[in-house]
Design an enzyme around this catalytic site. Structure first.
Site, PDB file in Angstrom:
ATOM      1  N   HIS A   1     -11.002  -5.139  11.998  1.00 39.41           N
ATOM      2  CA  HIS A   1      -9.907  -5.750  11.246  1.00 39.41           C
ATOM      3  C   HIS A   1      -9.456  -6.982  12.030  1.00 39.41           C
ATOM      4  O   HIS A   1      -8.574  -6.919  12.878  1.00 39.41           O
ATOM      5  CB  HIS A   1      -8.759  -4.747  11.101  1.00 39.41           C
TER       6      HIS A   1
ATOM      7  N   ASP B   1     -10.107 -11.627   7.687  1.00 35.85           N
ATOM      8  CA  ASP B   1      -9.503 -10.302   7.761  1.00 35.85           C
ATOM      9  C   ASP B   1     -10.448  -9.160   8.143  1.00 35.85           C
ATOM     10  O   ASP B   1     -10.048  -8.258   8.851  1.00 35.85           O
ATOM     11  CB  ASP B   1      -8.848  -9.970   6.413  1.00 35.85           C
TER      12      ASP B   1
ATOM     13  N   ARG C   1       1.674 -12.171  -1.919  1.00 36.12           N
ATOM     14  CA  ARG C   1       0.276 -12.366  -1.544  1.00 36.12           C
ATOM     15  C   ARG C   1      -0.423 -13.386  -2.429  1.00 36.12           C
ATOM     16  O   ARG C   1      -0.060 -13.576  -3.590  1.00 36.12           O
ATOM     17  CB  ARG C   1      -0.485 -11.038  -1.653  1.00 36.12           C
TER      18      ARG C   1
ATOM     19  N   LYS D   1      -8.568  -2.783   0.354  1.00 38.41           N
ATOM     20  CA  LYS D   1      -8.536  -1.962   1.559  1.00 38.41           C
ATOM     21  C   LYS D   1      -9.349  -0.678   1.414  1.00 38.41           C
ATOM     22  O   LYS D   1      -9.821  -0.125   2.412  1.00 38.41           O
ATOM     23  CB  LYS D   1      -7.085  -1.636   1.942  1.00 38.41           C
TER      24      LYS D   1
ATOM     25  N   LYS E   1      -2.268 -14.312  13.378  1.00 41.90           N
ATOM     26  CA  LYS E   1      -3.731 -14.219  13.267  1.00 41.90           C
ATOM     27  C   LYS E   1      -4.294 -15.284  12.325  1.00 41.90           C
ATOM     28  O   LYS E   1      -5.234 -16.004  12.661  1.00 41.90           O
ATOM     29  CB  LYS E   1      -4.114 -12.826  12.769  1.00 41.90           C
ATOM     30  N   THR E   2      -3.695 -15.407  11.138  1.00 39.41           N
ATOM     31  CA  THR E   2      -4.189 -16.380  10.153  1.00 39.41           C
ATOM     32  C   THR E   2      -3.950 -17.808  10.636  1.00 39.41           C
ATOM     33  O   THR E   2      -4.827 -18.668  10.550  1.00 39.41           O
ATOM     34  CB  THR E   2      -3.505 -16.160   8.788  1.00 39.41           C
TER      35      THR E   2
ATOM     36  N   SER F   1       0.375  -7.765  11.405  1.00 42.88           N
ATOM     37  CA  SER F   1       1.166  -8.715  10.628  1.00 42.88           C
ATOM     38  C   SER F   1       2.237  -9.371  11.490  1.00 42.88           C
ATOM     39  O   SER F   1       2.930  -8.703  12.265  1.00 42.88           O
ATOM     40  CB  SER F   1       1.826  -7.977   9.461  1.00 42.88           C
TER      41      SER F   1
ATOM     42  N   ARG G   1       0.820  -1.196   0.000  1.00 38.62           N
ATOM     43  CA  ARG G   1       0.000   0.000   0.000  1.00 38.62           C
ATOM     44  C   ARG G   1       0.868   1.264   0.000  1.00 38.62           C
ATOM     45  O   ARG G   1       2.014   1.242   0.411  1.00 38.62           O
ATOM     46  CB  ARG G   1      -0.926   0.020   1.217  1.00 38.62           C
TER      47      ARG G   1
END
Length: 528
Positions: free
Chosen positions: A217, A254, A319, A198, A239-240, A235, A56
């Site tokens: 989020h 997400d 990604r 996003k 979390k994932t 990050s 981003r």
């Protein structure tokens, strides 16, 4: 130019013969290959590269300063204002630019799995692979829904259109501009597809709270008994990994909303980091990368087209985008009840936060506003030792409204639904980064399992003398001595020094919240 004129310009574009609306996945893949926008990998996924921008561009993101929204936005370095005239001129230029392109691609779909608050959207792309990305990331309409679909928000993405800062009033050639009155997101000068995803999340973070729905989020899953868990974390916090539980079904990975009816996924797909990805570590993600999926900036073997997920030559931010249906163990539709358990994940490289702690409502709001984790040495240029980083509500780049608005809504929902909140440190133990060791994943999984199953609801705790956190004395499957960080350090003075150093960073960061209640400030944060 008013919104009616803008709408007329858009309508004229969409009526042109060069516009392809709602192409299927195979048709889009064919377009990607024919236009040399990407290549097929050995698994049938499309691989594209994004040039200069591999992530981003937050300094190039703006919100149009408009009468209906300007008093609601938290203006600053995250939400930079831009004038209506500047937006209108750029909008005209981009539309005229797209009119001259050989092909333009349109996806119609939705954001939000809950029909009562669903936002119909359309995404207009210069690139076929960006349109494939949008097809996989957002909620895809049925044929019946498509017949009556009327977009309430439009994303227009033209990566090869470069702004001229001298003329167009931007900081650089790149721009991501949201206009809430014109119901439009305008993107140019960047090929990074994540801006599309996003930008809609930012829109939902504005719209949902206006309807008394908390936008979040986080990832979410649900157990066999219907118990719902939320996982917040920046990050690198896990979390994932931790939300992908074979014994629980995934709601989403997400972005979510929490309404009076429960939790729902905002998206229809997943956008997973895949640096160092392997089937052993992340079997669900690994196996989801197949025909129709999109890989960004992943290095391939030139001949076999096998992805080398360990190669970060192009970027560490590689990604994979794929529809949530590519995951076997999911909830369909992506909605569930009210959360029973909320987990804040942090990777504390200072090695001083407990591996798990029970949070009071005030502590939950404090740590939600703080959004703490660590940057590690070597992860960014100039980072030579662990650095504390704070991202408000675990998602500050995407929050148009004041952070306290989201925190207060979370606090109200915690009280209303008696949700148990835990802070889980997946970082270091026995010393800081370089001295101690990373918390064992098996221990973290055991702690989370105990929290989700309610085994920690009434367990005996001890209060941390510096952070004021309530630490369970016993967790099934975890050695007792691991639970209290002070006992894992061989040098107690070094521990106290490092812990107070981090506590001071929390306090300093929290000074930016001017309108937080004194109760949260006094009872939520460090006590030493």
């Amino acid at each position: 130019m008013n919104s009616v004129s803008l709408s007329n310009e858009l309508h004229a574009l969409l009526q042109q013969d060069n516009v392809h609306v709602q192409l299927s996945v195979p048709q889009l893949v064919e377009k990607v290959l024919k236009r040399n926008e990407g290549v097929l990998t050995s698994t049938g996924a499309v691989r594209a590269t994004t040039g200069t921008y591999t992530g981003r561009s937050p300094k190039d993101k703006y919100i149009v300063e408009e009468r209906s929204s300007k008093d609601k936005i938290e203006w600053g370095s995250v939400n930079q204002p831009i004038s209506e005239d500047t937006f209108d001129r750029l909008y005209n230029k981009v539309i005229n630019y797209l009119k001259e392109k050989e092909e333009v691609f349109v996806f119609k779909g939705f954001a939000g799995a809950d029909k009562k608050s669903q936002l119909p959207i359309q995404v207009i792309n210069e690139y076929a692979w960006h349109n494939l990305f949008a097809h996989q990331l957002f909620i895809r309409p049925t044929e019946e829904e498509l017949l009556t679909h009327e977009a309430q928000f439009t994303v227009i993405s033209a990566p090869d259109f470069k702004a001229d800062p001298q003329i167009d009033g931007t900081r650089s050639e790149t721009f991501i501009i949201v206009s809430f009155e014109r119901h439009t997101v305008l993107i140019g000068g960047t090929e990074y597809a994540g801006e599309i995803k996003k930008s809609i999340f930012s829109v939902m973070n504005y719209l949902l709270p206006e309807n008394n729905i908390l936008s979040m989020h986080c990832s979410a899953n649900v157990g066999r008994e219907g118990d719902v868990a939320l996982f917040f974390g920046l990050s690198g916090t896990g979390k994932t990994t931790l939300s992908a539980d074979p014994h629980r079904r995934l709601i989403g990975d997400d972005e979510h909303g929490w309404s009076q009816n429960g939790v729902f996924n905002i998206e229809g797909g997943c956008y997973a980091k895949c640096i160092n990805l392997s089937r052993e570590k992340e079997p669900q993600i690994f196996d989801a990368i197949r025909f129709g999926s999109v890989l960004e900036n992943v290095v391939l073997n030139n001949e076999s087209r096998v992805a080398d997920y360990d190669d970060g030559t192009l970027t560490e931010n590689t990604r994979a985008a794929y529809p949530i249906q590519a995951i076997d163990n999911i909830v369909e539709p992506s909605i569930a009840g009210h959360p029973n358990t909320i987990v804040f994940l942090t990777a504390d490289a200072f090695g001083v936060l407990p591996p798990i702690a029970k949070l009071t409502k005030e502590q939950a709001m404090y740590h939600f506003l703080s959004g703490y984790t660590s940057k590690l040495a070597g992860t960014e240029r100039g980072v030579t030792s662990p650095e504390a980083t704070f991202s408000t509500c675990f998602g500050s780049p995407f929050l148009p409204l004041p952070a306290t608005r989201y925190a207060e809504m979370l606090g109200d929902k915690i009280s209303e639904h008696d949700a148990q909140v835990y802070l889980v440190n997946t970082g270091w133990t026995g010393g800081e980064y370089g001295v101690g060791s990373r918390m064992k994943l098996s221990y973290t999984r055991a702690m989370i399992q105990a929290a989700l199953e309610g085994e920690l609801n009434h367990v005996e705790t001890v209060k941390d003398e510096i952070f004021g956190l309530n630490i369970p004395l016993h967790v099934p499957g975890v050695p007792d001595e691991v639970l209290q960080p002070s006992k894992t350090w061989s040098d107690q003075k070094a521990y106290e020094k490092k812990a107070k150093e981090l506590a001071d960073k929390f306090k300093q960061n929290f000074t930016k919240f001017k309108d937080v209640s004194s109760v949260i400030r006094e009872k939520g944060g460090p006590i030493a």
